[in-house]
Design a protein around this motif. Structure first.
Motif, PDB file in Angstrom:
ATOM      1  N   ASP A 114     -10.580  -8.749  13.066  1.00 12.76           N
ATOM      2  CA  ASP A 114     -11.043  -9.696  12.055  1.00 12.76           C
ATOM      3  C   ASP A 114     -10.963  -9.084  10.667  1.00 12.76           C
ATOM      4  O   ASP A 114     -10.470  -9.703   9.731  1.00 12.76           O
ATOM      5  CB  ASP A 114     -12.486 -10.126  12.360  1.00 12.76           C
ATOM      6  N   ILE A 115     -11.474  -7.858  10.537  1.00 16.54           N
ATOM      7  CA  ILE A 115     -11.354  -7.119   9.287  1.00 16.54           C
ATOM      8  C   ILE A 115     -10.294  -6.046   9.506  1.00 16.54           C
ATOM      9  O   ILE A 115     -10.482  -5.127  10.311  1.00 16.54           O
ATOM     10  CB  ILE A 115     -12.683  -6.476   8.864  1.00 16.54           C
ATOM     11  N   ALA A 116      -9.162  -6.186   8.839  1.00 20.84           N
ATOM     12  CA  ALA A 116      -8.035  -5.296   9.088  1.00 20.84           C
ATOM     13  C   ALA A 116      -8.264  -3.935   8.454  1.00 20.84           C
ATOM     14  O   ALA A 116      -9.013  -3.794   7.483  1.00 20.84           O
ATOM     15  CB  ALA A 116      -6.754  -5.925   8.546  1.00 20.84           C
ATOM     16  N   LYS A 117      -7.609  -2.928   8.989  1.00 21.38           N
ATOM     17  CA  LYS A 117      -7.703  -1.573   8.459  1.00 21.38           C
ATOM     18  C   LYS A 117      -6.707  -1.433   7.323  1.00 21.38           C
ATOM     19  O   LYS A 117      -5.503  -1.637   7.498  1.00 21.38           O
ATOM     20  CB  LYS A 117      -7.418  -0.545   9.553  1.00 21.38           C
ATOM     21  N   ALA A 118      -7.214  -1.063   6.153  1.00 20.77           N
ATOM     22  CA  ALA A 118      -6.368  -0.887   4.980  1.00 20.77           C
ATOM     23  C   ALA A 118      -5.973   0.577   4.839  1.00 20.77           C
ATOM     24  O   ALA A 118      -6.763   1.481   5.124  1.00 20.77           O
ATOM     25  CB  ALA A 118      -7.094  -1.364   3.727  1.00 20.77           C
ATOM     26  N   GLU A 119      -4.748   0.781   4.402  1.00 17.01           N
ATOM     27  CA  GLU A 119      -4.195   2.118   4.216  1.00 17.01           C
ATOM     28  C   GLU A 119      -4.058   2.387   2.717  1.00 17.01           C
ATOM     29  O   GLU A 119      -3.382   1.629   2.003  1.00 17.01           O
ATOM     30  CB  GLU A 119      -2.836   2.183   4.895  1.00 17.01           C
ATOM     31  N   ALA A 120      -4.699   3.428   2.235  1.00 14.86           N
ATOM     32  CA  ALA A 120      -4.595   3.799   0.822  1.00 14.86           C
ATOM     33  C   ALA A 120      -3.237   4.436   0.571  1.00 14.86           C
ATOM     34  O   ALA A 120      -2.854   5.397   1.259  1.00 14.86           O
ATOM     35  CB  ALA A 120      -5.711   4.752   0.438  1.00 14.86           C
ATOM     36  N   LEU A 121      -2.507   3.929  -0.423  1.00 10.40           N
ATOM     37  CA  LEU A 121      -1.167   4.420  -0.720  1.00 10.40           C
ATOM     38  C   LEU A 121      -1.106   5.259  -1.983  1.00 10.40           C
ATOM     39  O   LEU A 121      -0.132   5.992  -2.192  1.00 10.40           O
ATOM     40  CB  LEU A 121      -0.187   3.245  -0.836  1.00 10.40           C
ATOM     41  N   THR A 122      -2.093   5.129  -2.859  1.00  5.87           N
ATOM     42  CA  THR A 122      -2.113   5.923  -4.086  1.00  5.87           C
ATOM     43  C   THR A 122      -3.507   6.472  -4.317  1.00  5.87           C
ATOM     44  O   THR A 122      -4.504   5.930  -3.829  1.00  5.87           O
ATOM     45  CB  THR A 122      -1.706   5.084  -5.329  1.00  5.87           C
ATOM     46  N   PHE A 135      12.753  -5.075  -2.537  1.00  5.03           N
ATOM     47  CA  PHE A 135      13.428  -5.695  -1.405  1.00  5.03           C
ATOM     48  C   PHE A 135      13.978  -4.695  -0.404  1.00  5.03           C
ATOM     49  O   PHE A 135      14.354  -5.073   0.706  1.00  5.03           O
ATOM     50  CB  PHE A 135      14.544  -6.618  -1.909  1.00  5.03           C
ATOM     51  N   ASP A 136      14.055  -3.405  -0.757  1.00  4.18           N
ATOM     52  CA  ASP A 136      14.531  -2.425   0.215  1.00  4.18           C
ATOM     53  C   ASP A 136      13.501  -2.109   1.286  1.00  4.18           C
ATOM     54  O   ASP A 136      13.806  -1.455   2.294  1.00  4.18           O
ATOM     55  CB  ASP A 136      14.988  -1.141  -0.487  1.00  4.18           C
ATOM     56  N   GLY A 137      12.252  -2.551   1.085  1.00  2.66           N
ATOM     57  CA  GLY A 137      11.196  -2.316   2.063  1.00  2.66           C
ATOM     58  C   GLY A 137      10.654  -0.904   2.066  1.00  2.66           C
ATOM     59  O   GLY A 137       9.725  -0.595   2.819  1.00  2.66           O
ATOM     60  N   ARG A 138      11.228  -0.035   1.222  1.00  2.00           N
ATOM     61  CA  ARG A 138      10.805   1.370   1.194  1.00  2.00           C
ATOM     62  C   ARG A 138      10.123   1.760  -0.105  1.00  2.00           C
ATOM     63  O   ARG A 138       9.579   2.859  -0.209  1.00  2.00           O
ATOM     64  CB  ARG A 138      12.019   2.290   1.390  1.00  2.00           C
ATOM     65  N   THR A 139      10.167   0.860  -1.105  1.00  2.00           N
ATOM     66  CA  THR A 139       9.715   1.218  -2.440  1.00  2.00           C
ATOM     67  C   THR A 139       8.790   0.142  -2.991  1.00  2.00           C
ATOM     68  O   THR A 139       9.004  -1.063  -2.750  1.00  2.00           O
ATOM     69  CB  THR A 139      10.920   1.377  -3.403  1.00  2.00           C
ATOM     70  N   VAL A 140       7.777   0.571  -3.722  1.00  2.00           N
ATOM     71  CA  VAL A 140       6.924  -0.340  -4.471  1.00  2.00           C
ATOM     72  C   VAL A 140       6.962   0.099  -5.932  1.00  2.00           C
ATOM     73  O   VAL A 140       6.711   1.270  -6.236  1.00  2.00           O
ATOM     74  CB  VAL A 140       5.471  -0.338  -3.966  1.00  2.00           C
ATOM     75  N   ALA A 141       7.305  -0.825  -6.813  1.00  2.00           N
ATOM     76  CA  ALA A 141       7.255  -0.537  -8.237  1.00  2.00           C
ATOM     77  C   ALA A 141       5.815  -0.715  -8.712  1.00  2.00           C
ATOM     78  O   ALA A 141       5.158  -1.712  -8.368  1.00  2.00           O
ATOM     79  CB  ALA A 141       8.186  -1.465  -9.014  1.00  2.00           C
ATOM     80  N   LEU A 142       5.323   0.252  -9.471  1.00  2.00           N
ATOM     81  CA  LEU A 142       3.942   0.245  -9.944  1.00  2.00           C
ATOM     82  C   LEU A 142       3.907   0.307 -11.467  1.00  2.00           C
ATOM     83  O   LEU A 142       4.776   0.924 -12.096  1.00  2.00           O
ATOM     84  CB  LEU A 142       3.176   1.447  -9.389  1.00  2.00           C
ATOM     85  N   LEU A 143       2.877  -0.290 -12.040  1.00  2.00           N
ATOM     86  CA  LEU A 143       2.577  -0.123 -13.450  1.00  2.00           C
ATOM     87  C   LEU A 143       1.272   0.654 -13.544  1.00  2.00           C
ATOM     88  O   LEU A 143       0.257   0.252 -12.963  1.00  2.00           O
ATOM     89  CB  LEU A 143       2.449  -1.472 -14.163  1.00  2.00           C
ATOM     90  N   ALA A 144       1.310   1.787 -14.253  1.00  2.00           N
ATOM     91  CA  ALA A 144       0.128   2.647 -14.335  1.00  2.00           C
ATOM     92  C   ALA A 144       0.217   3.522 -15.573  1.00  2.00           C
ATOM     93  O   ALA A 144       1.306   3.908 -16.006  1.00  2.00           O
ATOM     94  CB  ALA A 144       0.008   3.527 -13.088  1.00  2.00           C
ATOM     95  N   GLU A 145      -0.944   3.821 -16.138  1.00  2.00           N
ATOM     96  CA  GLU A 145      -1.019   4.745 -17.262  1.00  2.00           C
ATOM     97  C   GLU A 145      -0.746   6.173 -16.781  1.00  2.00           C
ATOM     98  O   GLU A 145      -0.801   6.463 -15.582  1.00  2.00           O
ATOM     99  CB  GLU A 145      -2.419   4.689 -17.892  1.00  2.00           C
ATOM    100  N   ASP A 146      -0.464   7.072 -17.718  1.00  2.00           N
ATOM    101  CA  ASP A 146      -0.328   8.482 -17.373  1.00  2.00           C
ATOM    102  C   ASP A 146      -1.666   9.019 -16.875  1.00  2.00           C
ATOM    103  O   ASP A 146      -2.738   8.599 -17.338  1.00  2.00           O
ATOM    104  CB  ASP A 146       0.108   9.301 -18.591  1.00  2.00           C
ATOM    105  N   GLU A 180       7.652   6.208   2.279  1.00  2.00           N
ATOM    106  CA  GLU A 180       7.770   7.174   3.358  1.00  2.00           C
ATOM    107  C   GLU A 180       7.217   8.536   2.970  1.00  2.00           C
ATOM    108  O   GLU A 180       6.527   9.194   3.755  1.00  2.00           O
ATOM    109  CB  GLU A 180       9.237   7.296   3.772  1.00  2.00           C
ATOM    110  N   THR A 181       7.509   8.963   1.750  1.00  2.00           N
ATOM    111  CA  THR A 181       7.099  10.303   1.322  1.00  2.00           C
ATOM    112  C   THR A 181       5.837  10.312   0.479  1.00  2.00           C
ATOM    113  O   THR A 181       5.191  11.348   0.321  1.00  2.00           O
ATOM    114  CB  THR A 181       8.222  10.967   0.516  1.00  2.00           C
TER     115      THR A 181
END
Length: 654
Positions: A114-122, A135-146, A180-181
């Motif tokens: 019911d409550i899914a397990k979330a995976e922290a990526l950053t 669309f490659d399924g391997r990359t997420v583009a992010l917007l973030a400050e330094d 992946e990395t």
């Protein structure tokens, strides 16, 4: 489009309380899966940490065949759901690790919990402001400050924190996360520019990137540029400058040629309606041709949405209603697909473009997620405020009338709950919308700022006018207020009030006026022009357009509304004629002034200036400042205070 909303509750079963107004949950940010089967969305509600709203992520089938499933527990701000290209997992941002600092999370949808397990990526210090799964399924583009450097941390610890203006706000940069990395690399070719939006070409090709010269709204929104970024090599191709307030990037293909469209203020104008602008990015060098695809239209684009396998979709404000359009590639014109009463927003489309999800609201139903075929009908998927159906609301009527110069206008009238026009005349409160490039749609609005039904349930009639300067009637209608605020837009409002008095709806001896932001300016302006109003509320309003041009976030755009800045030379200045402070000596109406202490859009000094003028002239008023608040009210206690204070103010004077 959306099915007809339930009608008014025939008999009241519960009173409307301030707590119910501020604690009702709201559906936000719908996202349909690429394959069109599922719809995710956020739900925001009060009661979170520090008295601020929290968010949770929900998912359901797009056809409504299953009930919504909550994926996160709502103990943090879980927001902005976006799908992986294979529709098998969902990315979102959450501040569950550190309050106020959003990180990217992923949930794999196997349906087992019911409550899914979330995976922290950053765990990026400073947080993530936006994300776009590629669309490659391997990359997420992010917007973030330094991330802060050691020197930054030393300075903060030692309070060596002098701010050098122009460098005091950190720029948001484009970064690419390898799933992946876990490696996060920064796209350096954009230099120090502040990245505000991106969209990947649907064939898995380059990213379209929108940037400003600085994070500051002024001059940021006037220095927008487009870029094309290769996500593999991180090479950058600059397409050059585009127009003011640019947003909503959308790729589309016609006969093998890729186009890139976006929204911006109609070219050659600082003040006016939004337009859809299109270009064909060249292989090298800047874009040389930008076409206005909405020129001459009498409706106003509000959202432009990319469709992977077809031309873009768009929502258009159409008077009190909203319509869904699609671009016809051959004619380069938008064609209406469907229309719905009230407000549509948050449009999202499947890869095929055959199924959409969005937020829809009608007169007595708050915004909820709906989904279905592009041509309709749409099925409601969320129901965040069922308790609201136990309240007897005031009847909401559509109004259509003419301005003094013959322009056709519209607006809304909310009658006191349980009353009809035959029971009038009533005390009438006119609530002016902000912007001025905004509008009242025939939707349900209930919050600490737009509290029409809150007043209607207390026995007041409420007038919601749409004067010139707003959206929903094309560019020319919106551009009429440039350098002329408080002029014809004010007489538009006055014409509506006069009509309601003549019809026996409004008691001419019990008139009030209120508004927030630009609406707060109009309220302050009105009581300097006439003594007809027995009470007024000025929320985060502008009292001096010259001061606003020099200190507000929008700077030169506010100068375009007020007519001048003050630095052109010795006065008198055009903006003096349009500033409520110039007419403070005429004011006799009791005024309630509400303002956020940390407001940078309309700085607190605007309210202090007006307060001191009213005090000087002995005008009855109450001045309330909300700590930690910006241009709106986020904290629960402040929202409750504003609702109760506004109603008490009108009870006292009307």
């Amino acid at each position: 489009m959306p099915h007809p909303a339930p009608q008014l509750t025939p008999e009241p079963t519960e009173p409307l309380t301030a707590e119910l107004v501020v604690d009702v949950a709201a559906a936000v940010a719908p996202a349909i899966s690429p394959d069109g089967r599922l719809v995710a969305h956020g739900v925001v509600a009060n009661g979170g940490r520090g008295g601020r709203p929290h968010g949770s992520i929900w998912v359901t089938t797009a056809d409504g065949s299953t009930s919504s499933r909550r994926l996160t527990d709502g103990t943090a701000r879980d927001l902005a759901p976006k799908w992986a290209p294979d529709s098998a997992s969902l990315f979102f941002t959450s501040d569950r690790a550190e309050q106020g600092t959003a990180q990217l999370q992923r949930i794999r949808l196997d349906g087992s919990e019911d409550i899914a397990k979330a995976e922290a990526l950053t765990s990026w210090r400073g947080g993530i402001s936006d994300h776009c799964p590629l669309f490659d399924g391997r990359t997420v583009a992010l917007l973030a400050e330094d991330e802060p450097a050691a020197e930054d941390e030393r300075r903060e610890a030692e309070r060596d924190d002098a701010k050098v203006w122009g460098r005091h706000l950190p720029a948001t940069r484009l970064r690419l996360l390898d799933l992946e990395t876990g490696v996060l690399r920064t796209v350096d070719g954009l230099g120090d520019r502040h990245v505000v939006e991106l969209a990947q070409r649907p064939d898995g090709g380059p990213l379209a990137v929108l940037s400003w010269s600085t994070p500051e709204l002024d001059p940021g929104v006037m220095t927008a540029e487009l870029h094309v970024v290769d996500p593999g090599s991180a090479s950058v191709h600059d397409l050059g400058p585009i127009g003011i307030e640019a947003r909503s990037l959308a790729w589309w293909n016609h006969n093998g040629v890729w186009h890139l469209a976006h929204l911006e203020v109609t070219p050659a104008h600082l003040v006016g309606g939004l337009a859809v602008i299109d270009t064909v990015p060249p292989v090298t060098g800047p874009a040389v041709e930008h076409r206005n695809l909405t020129v001459g239209m009498s409706v106003s684009p509000t959202e432009l949405v990319q469709v992977a396998d077809g031309p873009p979709l768009a929502l258009f404000a159409d008077g009190l209603d909203t319509a869904l359009y699609q671009l016809h590639p051959g004619s380069l014109r938008f064609h209406q697909l469907s229309s719905a009463p009230g407000m549509l927003a948050g449009l999202t489309a499947s890869n095929s473009g055959e199924t959409v999800a969005l937020l829809a609201s009608t007169a007595y139903e708050p915004k909820n997620v709906h989904a279905g075929p592009t041509g309709g009908p749409l099925v409601r998927l969320s129901d965040t405020g069922p308790e609201l159906r136990r309240i007897r609301w005031g009847v909401q009527e559509r109004l259509s009338y003419q301005a003094s110069d013959g322009i056709q206008l519209d607006g809304l009238l909310i009658l006191p709950a349980g009353r009809t026009r035959d029971d009038g005349p009533f005390p009438l409160v006119t609530m002016v919308h902000g912007g001025p490039y905004f509008r009242y749609a025939d939707e349900f609005a209930l919050n600490a700022v737009d509290c029409g039904q809150w007043l209607a349930t207390a026995g007041y009639a409420v007038f919601l006018p749409n004067p010139r300067g707003g959206s929903g009637h094309g560019h020319e209608f919106a551009a009429m207020v440039a350098g002329a605020v408080g002029g014809d837009e004010w007489t538009d409002i006055l014409s509506g009030i006069d009509l309601l008095v003549a019809q026996g709806v409004a008691d001419p001896e019990r008139l009030g006026i209120s508004g927030w932001s630009h609406g707060g300016f109009v309220a302050a302006w009105a009581i300097g022009r006439t003594d007809r109003f027995k009470a007024a509320m000025m929320g985060a309003g502008i009292s001096d357009w010259g001061m606003q041009a020099g200190t507000g976030d929008w700077g030169i755009l506010d100068a375009a509304l007020g007519g001048s800045t003050g630095w052109e030379g010795p006065g008198p200045h055009v903006h003096d004629r349009h500033s409520p402070i110039s007419y403070a000596s005429r004011i006799r109406t009791p005024v309630l002034i509400l303002h956020g202490e940390e407001d940078t859009n309309v700085p607190l000094g605007q309210a202090i200036h007006f307060h001191r003028a009213l005090r000087h002239f002995g005008v009855e008023h109450e001045f309330v400042v909300y700590p930690r608040e910006g241009h709106g009210l986020d904290e629960r206690a402040h929202q409750l205070d504003a609702l109760r204070r506004i109603r008490a103010w009108y009870d006292r004077w009307l």
